[in-house]
Enzyme design. Sequence first.
Site, mmCIF file in Angstrom:
data_model
loop_
_atom_site.group_PDB
_atom_site.id
_atom_site.type_symbol
_atom_site.label_atom_id
_atom_site.label_comp_id
_atom_site.label_asym_id
_atom_site.label_seq_id
_atom_site.Cartn_x
_atom_site.Cartn_y
_atom_site.Cartn_z
ATOM 1 N N ASP A 195 0.867 -1.182 0.000
ATOM 2 C CA ASP A 195 0.000 0.000 0.000
ATOM 3 C C ASP A 195 0.900 1.227 0.000
ATOM 4 O OD1 ASP A 195 -1.915 1.902 0.294
ATOM 5 O OD2 ASP A 195 -2.389 1.436 2.383
ATOM 6 N N SER A 196 1.411 1.557 -1.169
ATOM 7 C CA SER A 196 2.439 2.598 -1.256
ATOM 8 C C SER A 196 1.896 3.874 -1.871
ATOM 9 C CB SER A 196 3.581 2.079 -2.133
ATOM 10 O OG SER A 196 3.071 1.836 -3.433
HETATM 11 N N1 AG3 Z 1 -1.818 4.799 -1.417
HETATM 12 C C1 AG3 Z 1 -1.992 4.953 -2.851
HETATM 13 C C2 AG3 Z 1 -2.384 6.321 -3.237
HETATM 14 C C3 AG3 Z 1 -2.003 6.721 -4.595
HETATM 15 C C4 AG3 Z 1 -2.690 7.977 -4.904
HETATM 16 N N2 AG3 Z 1 -2.024 8.756 -5.886
HETATM 17 C C5 AG3 Z 1 -2.247 10.055 -6.063
HETATM 18 N N3 AG3 Z 1 -3.169 10.694 -5.387
HETATM 19 N N4 AG3 Z 1 -1.553 10.697 -6.957
HETATM 20 C C6 AG3 Z 1 -2.913 5.093 -0.596
HETATM 21 C C7 AG3 Z 1 -2.664 4.884 0.844
HETATM 22 C C8 AG3 Z 1 -3.914 4.564 1.544
HETATM 23 N N5 AG3 Z 1 -3.719 3.689 2.624
#
Ligand code: AG3
Length: 276
Positions: free
Chosen positions: A154-155
């Site tokens: 979850d990155s």
């Molecule tokens: N991680 C992935 C979020 C990617 C969003 N990208 C962006 N807004 N440009 C989410 C973490 C949630 N636990």
Amino acid sequence: MWFTEYHSPSTGITFRMKRTLFAGQSPFQRVAVVETEDFGRMLILDGTVQTTEKDEFVYHEMLVHVPLCAHPRPRRVLVVGGGDGGCLREVLRHPGVEEATLCEIDAMVVDCCRRFLPAISDGAFDDPRARVRIEDGVKLVRRSRRAFDVIIVDSTDPVAMSSPLTRLSFFRAAREALAPGGLYAAQSQGPLFEARGMRRIAGAIRKAFPRVDFYLAGVPTYPGGVWSFALAAAGGKTPAARPPRPLPPGVETRYYSAEVHRAAFALPPYVREIIR
Ligand code: AG3
């Protein structure tokens, strides 16, 4: 007061905010939690929307329940990243999970989410089955052998400290870190604004894992509103063809269901073309 995340030089998503609850600079990134008018509280890392109270359920349920229900008996689960605790929360809803390790590189994310976004983790950090490590997930994965039934990544977007998480060497290490029959799941960017990133991830992950399928969910606050996920296995049936086990009794979800699980692997031709 408005916040805009730009998805390209000419397009973005804008939220009216009520107030800023936290703003800091960690060794890794800028960290902020704000209260928006329409999406509740929101975590922003380096100016990109990570999660909001209103739509987080889509992403967290789909990143967790798809691999956990595709696996016959997940007992040890690793979440890489995910410092807000949303994935950890969903993992722990499976009573068969004996140990859930969260490996987040940035202590500031965990601390400020526990304080200002407690609804996302909803007590998960205090569960006796949860282990929180503040460490680079790449290092933990590299030294783990056959240790996890499911690894969930979850990155943030694959730039800066997250870019190693989409490299072939990491996918190979993740495969070694999985127990026999293990599954690897990761967010893999959106097909509208991040097609090149998706293609690159697909190419690398397929070199490390012989069975890879992609699935989609609608996350309104992410670029383009459509988000992709990769599910990979070292062998056996291709992940999309595994009938999902039912959710444990009493687990209620708002986006995930067995029907949605199956349907999520149906990819529109423009997405097939990206990951071809
Ligand atoms: N991680 C992935 C979020 C990617 C969003 N990208 C962006 N807004 N440009 C989410 C973490 C949630 N636990």
